[in-house]
Scaffold this active site. Structure first.
Site, mmCIF file in Angstrom:
data_model
loop_
_atom_site.group_PDB
_atom_site.id
_atom_site.type_symbol
_atom_site.label_atom_id
_atom_site.label_comp_id
_atom_site.label_asym_id
_atom_site.label_seq_id
_atom_site.Cartn_x
_atom_site.Cartn_y
_atom_site.Cartn_z
ATOM 1 N N GLU A 32 40.819 -85.718 -70.015
ATOM 2 C CA GLU A 32 39.630 -85.087 -69.424
ATOM 3 C C GLU A 32 38.965 -84.215 -70.486
ATOM 4 N N ARG A 33 37.651 -84.397 -70.618
ATOM 5 C CA ARG A 33 36.937 -83.633 -71.659
ATOM 6 C C ARG A 33 36.636 -82.200 -71.223
ATOM 7 N N LEU A 37 40.226 -79.469 -64.465
ATOM 8 C CA LEU A 37 40.257 -80.699 -63.678
ATOM 9 C C LEU A 37 39.353 -80.549 -62.456
ATOM 10 N N GLY A 38 38.913 -81.673 -61.918
ATOM 11 C CA GLY A 38 38.102 -81.629 -60.686
ATOM 12 C C GLY A 38 36.855 -82.481 -60.752
ATOM 13 N N GLY A 39 36.359 -82.718 -61.966
ATOM 14 C CA GLY A 39 35.203 -83.605 -62.128
ATOM 15 C C GLY A 39 33.925 -83.058 -61.518
ATOM 16 N N GLY A 182 13.846 -86.910 -52.399
ATOM 17 C CA GLY A 182 14.261 -86.510 -51.040
ATOM 18 C C GLY A 182 15.530 -87.224 -50.624
ATOM 19 N N GLY A 183 16.540 -87.225 -51.525
ATOM 20 C CA GLY A 183 17.835 -87.847 -51.225
ATOM 21 C C GLY A 183 18.867 -86.780 -50.891
ATOM 22 N N ALA A 269 16.139 -84.450 -58.764
ATOM 23 C CA ALA A 269 17.320 -85.054 -58.112
ATOM 24 C C ALA A 269 16.953 -86.466 -57.685
ATOM 25 N N HIS A 444 36.682 -81.307 -23.282
ATOM 26 C CA HIS A 444 35.377 -80.838 -22.809
ATOM 27 C C HIS A 444 35.340 -79.314 -22.873
HETATM 28 P P1 FAD Z 1 33.541 -87.604 -61.597
HETATM 29 O O1 FAD Z 1 33.831 -86.637 -60.530
HETATM 30 O O2 FAD Z 1 32.181 -87.624 -62.183
HETATM 31 O O3 FAD Z 1 34.617 -87.330 -62.735
HETATM 32 C C1 FAD Z 1 34.568 -87.986 -63.958
HETATM 33 C C2 FAD Z 1 35.302 -87.146 -64.965
HETATM 34 O O4 FAD Z 1 35.436 -87.895 -66.168
HETATM 35 C C3 FAD Z 1 34.569 -85.863 -65.320
HETATM 36 O O5 FAD Z 1 35.422 -84.769 -65.161
HETATM 37 C C4 FAD Z 1 34.185 -86.061 -66.783
HETATM 38 O O6 FAD Z 1 34.220 -84.845 -67.527
HETATM 39 C C5 FAD Z 1 35.248 -87.035 -67.256
HETATM 40 N N1 FAD Z 1 34.831 -87.859 -68.392
HETATM 41 C C6 FAD Z 1 33.732 -88.644 -68.468
HETATM 42 N N2 FAD Z 1 33.680 -89.269 -69.657
HETATM 43 C C7 FAD Z 1 34.757 -88.849 -70.358
HETATM 44 C C8 FAD Z 1 35.268 -89.136 -71.657
HETATM 45 N N3 FAD Z 1 34.632 -89.981 -72.475
HETATM 46 N N4 FAD Z 1 36.419 -88.538 -72.042
HETATM 47 C C9 FAD Z 1 37.065 -87.677 -71.210
HETATM 48 N N5 FAD Z 1 36.630 -87.367 -69.986
HETATM 49 C C10 FAD Z 1 35.507 -87.952 -69.559
HETATM 50 N N6 FAD Z 1 30.345 -86.786 -52.871
HETATM 51 C C11 FAD Z 1 30.894 -86.676 -51.654
HETATM 52 O O7 FAD Z 1 31.688 -87.541 -51.260
HETATM 53 N N7 FAD Z 1 30.612 -85.607 -50.825
HETATM 54 C C12 FAD Z 1 29.755 -84.635 -51.217
HETATM 55 O O8 FAD Z 1 29.526 -83.691 -50.464
HETATM 56 C C13 FAD Z 1 29.158 -84.721 -52.491
HETATM 57 N N8 FAD Z 1 28.320 -83.760 -52.921
HETATM 58 C C14 FAD Z 1 27.789 -83.849 -54.178
HETATM 59 C C15 FAD Z 1 26.915 -82.846 -54.596
HETATM 60 C C16 FAD Z 1 26.355 -82.906 -55.860
HETATM 61 C C17 FAD Z 1 25.416 -81.809 -56.308
HETATM 62 C C18 FAD Z 1 26.692 -83.985 -56.732
HETATM 63 C C19 FAD Z 1 26.115 -84.052 -58.125
HETATM 64 C C20 FAD Z 1 27.546 -84.982 -56.331
HETATM 65 C C21 FAD Z 1 28.104 -84.930 -55.038
HETATM 66 N N9 FAD Z 1 28.954 -85.928 -54.561
HETATM 67 C C22 FAD Z 1 29.494 -85.839 -53.313
HETATM 68 C C23 FAD Z 1 29.315 -87.101 -55.394
HETATM 69 C C24 FAD Z 1 30.722 -86.894 -56.019
HETATM 70 O O9 FAD Z 1 30.707 -85.728 -56.793
HETATM 71 C C25 FAD Z 1 31.106 -88.087 -56.861
HETATM 72 O O10 FAD Z 1 30.998 -89.268 -56.099
HETATM 73 C C26 FAD Z 1 32.523 -87.962 -57.369
HETATM 74 O O11 FAD Z 1 32.691 -86.796 -58.137
HETATM 75 C C27 FAD Z 1 32.908 -89.174 -58.202
HETATM 76 O O12 FAD Z 1 34.216 -89.037 -58.656
HETATM 77 P P2 FAD Z 1 34.707 -89.749 -60.000
HETATM 78 O O13 FAD Z 1 36.138 -89.390 -60.133
HETATM 79 O O14 FAD Z 1 34.321 -91.168 -59.965
HETATM 80 O O15 FAD Z 1 33.841 -89.102 -61.167
HETATM 81 P P1 NAD Z 2 19.765 -90.190 -54.044
HETATM 82 O O1 NAD Z 2 19.802 -91.604 -54.479
HETATM 83 O O2 NAD Z 2 20.490 -89.782 -52.831
HETATM 84 O O3 NAD Z 2 18.244 -89.737 -53.826
HETATM 85 C C1 NAD Z 2 17.300 -89.840 -54.822
HETATM 86 C C2 NAD Z 2 15.938 -89.858 -54.160
HETATM 87 O O4 NAD Z 2 14.965 -89.699 -55.156
HETATM 88 C C3 NAD Z 2 15.638 -91.156 -53.425
HETATM 89 O O5 NAD Z 2 15.176 -90.858 -52.138
HETATM 90 C C4 NAD Z 2 14.556 -91.814 -54.286
HETATM 91 O O6 NAD Z 2 13.667 -92.611 -53.540
HETATM 92 C C5 NAD Z 2 13.888 -90.600 -54.879
HETATM 93 N N1 NAD Z 2 13.208 -90.817 -56.144
HETATM 94 C C6 NAD Z 2 13.589 -91.573 -57.191
HETATM 95 N N2 NAD Z 2 12.708 -91.449 -58.210
HETATM 96 C C7 NAD Z 2 11.756 -90.589 -57.785
HETATM 97 C C8 NAD Z 2 10.593 -90.043 -58.398
HETATM 98 N N3 NAD Z 2 10.225 -90.373 -59.628
HETATM 99 N N4 NAD Z 2 9.840 -89.184 -57.677
HETATM 100 C C9 NAD Z 2 10.193 -88.841 -56.396
HETATM 101 N N5 NAD Z 2 11.289 -89.330 -55.795
HETATM 102 C C10 NAD Z 2 12.072 -90.180 -56.485
HETATM 103 O O7 NAD Z 2 20.213 -89.359 -55.325
HETATM 104 P P2 NAD Z 2 20.614 -87.830 -55.494
HETATM 105 O O8 NAD Z 2 20.088 -87.014 -54.389
HETATM 106 O O9 NAD Z 2 20.243 -87.477 -56.892
HETATM 107 O O10 NAD Z 2 22.183 -87.883 -55.398
HETATM 108 C C11 NAD Z 2 22.923 -88.752 -56.263
HETATM 109 C C12 NAD Z 2 24.138 -89.279 -55.592
HETATM 110 O O11 NAD Z 2 25.126 -88.260 -55.515
HETATM 111 C C13 NAD Z 2 23.915 -89.687 -54.131
HETATM 112 O O12 NAD Z 2 23.391 -90.988 -54.034
HETATM 113 C C14 NAD Z 2 25.293 -89.619 -53.592
HETATM 114 O O13 NAD Z 2 25.991 -90.786 -53.921
HETATM 115 C C15 NAD Z 2 25.890 -88.434 -54.342
HETATM 116 N N6 NAD Z 2 25.806 -87.209 -53.498
HETATM 117 C C16 NAD Z 2 26.455 -87.210 -52.313
HETATM 118 C C17 NAD Z 2 26.386 -86.100 -51.505
HETATM 119 C C18 NAD Z 2 27.119 -86.121 -50.190
HETATM 120 O O14 NAD Z 2 27.980 -86.976 -50.014
HETATM 121 N N7 NAD Z 2 26.822 -85.211 -49.276
HETATM 122 C C19 NAD Z 2 25.665 -84.985 -51.880
HETATM 123 C C20 NAD Z 2 24.997 -85.014 -53.103
HETATM 124 C C21 NAD Z 2 25.082 -86.147 -53.909
#
Ligand code: FAD
Ligand code: NAD
Length: 474
Positions: A32-33, A37-39, A182-183, A269, A444
């Site tokens: 992990e870079r 831990l936790g990503g 608006g995602g 976003a 309930h």
């Molecule tokens: P990651 O969590 O991205 O972990 C990858 C790890 O690999 C990182 O720690 C990185 O540092 C490491 N790494 C990468 N390249 C290298 C390298 N070359 N050498 C060493 N280490 C490396 N998902 C949900 O299910 N529920 C949510 O509520 C939710 N909310 C989110 C909110 C936000 C703001 C964001 C951005 C994402 C959210 N997600 C949510 C999405 C979720 O975070 C990801 O789907 C999830 O973290 C993916 O897990 P992963 O293990 O595949 O990758």
């Molecule tokens: P997203 O794909 O959910 O939404 C991106 C939105 O941006 C889409 O509605 C798309 O139509 C719009 N869009 C794209 N280009 C645009 C532009 N040029 N101008 C205006 N709108 C534009 O992506 P996100 O919100 O960045 O989140 C990324 C991913 O992270 C999600 O798809 C999801 O997998 C994960 N995530 C999950 C959760 C959760 O589980 N609660 C929370 C946050 C993120």
């Protein structure tokens, strides 16, 4: 150094895989870079965003108490303390992961890894001045995750333009915030900033918020967000950004033509991209699709027999629980078990207010594929619990196979939908019929009852909904 199994990436995919491997007695090394831990999920995603959304929800509930005759003083927000509390949540959980890794004898290597061939990683250490370590392996589970998608025209080098990581740092509460996209992230982080006091506007390219989600579920959310947010602009494109020195001037092109407005900050976003580039995959047999996702089979194996891939790097939906589940499947396969990643339902939850959650088949997917389904809707206006909470804006819906009565999909919008969907996921995975849900006694008064009631409603027999007999056909 030679290791039998290396996991590249310490996110919810990678650490779940490494920990299971250790539990099954397999020697495992985790690279992990990041220092911790936790990503993405723990350090800059799911957990910090949900901590802030929790605060936002409590602030909203305090406001809603006015309707019940309870008047509270306007809350004062100590942003430094809020930041520290959020960071403490992350520190506690990442510390816990470190402890769990040590107790399981998982070897954690801190550094940035790159494949030099199908069985070798070069790891440039983050700690000891950039020294390089060579790791050869029998198998590698690639779990390198994803990063925010960038639009080159928005890269204007301005500190006022941020991505989700910047937004979660909560440097300040800007007077005005434009959210581009608006995602999931746009609406969750938009909600946080709006509750903390920013005037939030959202610009979305397509004709609806959360384009992939069921429209019945999005409607109540959009109605509430229209009140919480300053403006929601659909079918609108940002065509230019400029830092004026005190704000960002944004030019839009929408259904009413071009317009321009200044915002104190902009959050971009617009999706995420897989971390499949820059890690030497071209030196291996791994195949990558047109969108940059690593191609895998049902056992998470790539085209290279030494490399498996899990989580965000290998496709959508990019969700933490999918990543962890795939991590476990990959390890079980390497352990010689007949494991397969073939879920009937991967739940999705948008943690806005109201929350939106769905699992299994959606109505849009059913109509696109021409599959005959019966849709049962149970409006929360018929739920005693929803009335007691002052939240009758919710809806629970169920897609049922009319031939077998099997539950194919469940969708919920309303406070706590993210918790309630678990029952729907289990029902779909277990192949439950609507009758199984209808005849299961639910406590309930709870919102959970709406799952059973929507199943009753499928048979035209929900106690709190009157349907003329001709309509109650089953
Ligand atoms: P990651 O969590 O991205 O972990 C990858 C790890 O690999 C990182 O720690 C990185 O540092 C490491 N790494 C990468 N390249 C290298 C390298 N070359 N050498 C060493 N280490 C490396 N998902 C949900 O299910 N529920 C949510 O509520 C939710 N909310 C989110 C909110 C936000 C703001 C964001 C951005 C994402 C959210 N997600 C949510 C999405 C979720 O975070 C990801 O789907 C999830 O973290 C993916 O897990 P992963 O293990 O595949 O990758
Ligand atoms: P997203 O794909 O959910 O939404 C991106 C939105 O941006 C889409 O509605 C798309 O139509 C719009 N869009 C794209 N280009 C645009 C532009 N040029 N101008 C205006 N709108 C534009 O992506 P996100 O919100 O960045 O989140 C990324 C991913 O992270 C999600 O798809 C999801 O997998 C994960 N995530 C999950 C959760 C959760 O589980 N609660 C929370 C946050 C993120």
């Amino acid at each position: 150094m030679h290791v039998p199994l290396v996991v590249l990436g310490g996110g919810p995919g990678g650490y779940a895989a490494a920990f299971l491997a250790a539990d099954l007695g397999m020697p495992v090394t985790l690279v992990e870079r990041d220092e911790r831990l936790g990503g993405t999920c723990l350090l800059r995603g799911c957990i910090p965003s949900k901590a802030l959304l929790h605060v936002g929800r409590v602030l909203a509930e305090c406001r809603e108490l006015e309707d019940w005759g309870v008047h509270l003083a306007r809350p004062k927000i100590d942003l430094g303390a809020l930041r520290s509390r959020k960071d403490k949540v992350i520190a506690t959980l990442t510390g816990g992961l470190g402890t769990l890794a040590r107790r399981r004898n998982v070897t954690v290597v801190r550094g940035t890894a790159r494949f030099t061939n199908s069985t070798t990683l070069e790891v440039v250490s983050a700690e000891s001045g950039g020294s390089t370590q060579t790791l050869t392996f029998d198998h590698c589970i690639l779990a390198s995750g994803s990063r925010p998608a960038r639009i080159p025209a928005f890269d204007i080098g301005s500190p006022r333009v941020m991505d989700s990581t910047g937004a979660l740092e909560l440097a300040d509460v800007p007077k005005s915030l434009l959210v581009v996209g608006g995602g999931y992230i746009g609406l969750e982080m938009g909600t946080v900033y709006a509750e903390l006091g920013s005037k939030v506007s959202v610009v979305e390219l397509t004709d609806g918020l959360l384009p992939g989600a069921d429209r019945d579920l999005v409607k109540p959310l959009q109605q509430r967000l229209e009140k919480l947010f300053e403006k929601i602009m659909l079918r609108t494109k940002v065509v230019g950004l400029e830092d004026t020195g005190s704000a960002v001037a944004v030019r839009f092109e929408g259904p009413d033509g071009p317009s321009e407005k200044e915002f104190a900050r902009v959050l971009v976003a617009v999706g995420r991209r897989p971390n499949s580039d820059g890690i030497g995959l071209e030196n291996t047999g791994v195949k990558i699709d047109a969108r940059g996702f690593v191609a895998v089979d049902g056992q998470q194996r790539t085209a290279d027999p030494h490399i498996l891939a899990i989580g965000d790097v290998c496709g959508e939906p990019m969700l933490a629980h999918r990543a962890s589940h795939q991590g476990k499947v990959a390890v079980e396969c390497l352990h010689g078990e007949a494991a397969l990643f073939a879920p009937r339902a991967i739940p999705a939850v948008v943690f806005t207010d109201p929350e939106i959650a769905w699992a299994g088949l959606t109505e849009q997917e059913a109509s696109a594929s021409g599959r005959a389904v019966e849709v049962s809707r149970y409006p929360w206006a018929a739920s005693g619990r929803a009335h007691a909470l002052g939240r009758t804006d919710g809806l629970t819906k169920m897609l049922v196979d009319p031939e077998s009565d099997t539950v194919l999909g469940v969708g919920i919008v309303g406070p706590g939908a993210g918790e309630l969907i678990a029952e729907g996921v289990l029902a779909i995975e277990m192949g439950c019929s609507a009758r199984d849900l209808a005849e299961t006694i639910h406590p309930h008064p709870t919102l959970g009852e709406t799952v059973a009631f929507s199943a009753e409603n499928y048979f035209g027999l929900a106690t709190e909904i009157y349907r003329p007999r001709a309509e109650a056909t089953r």
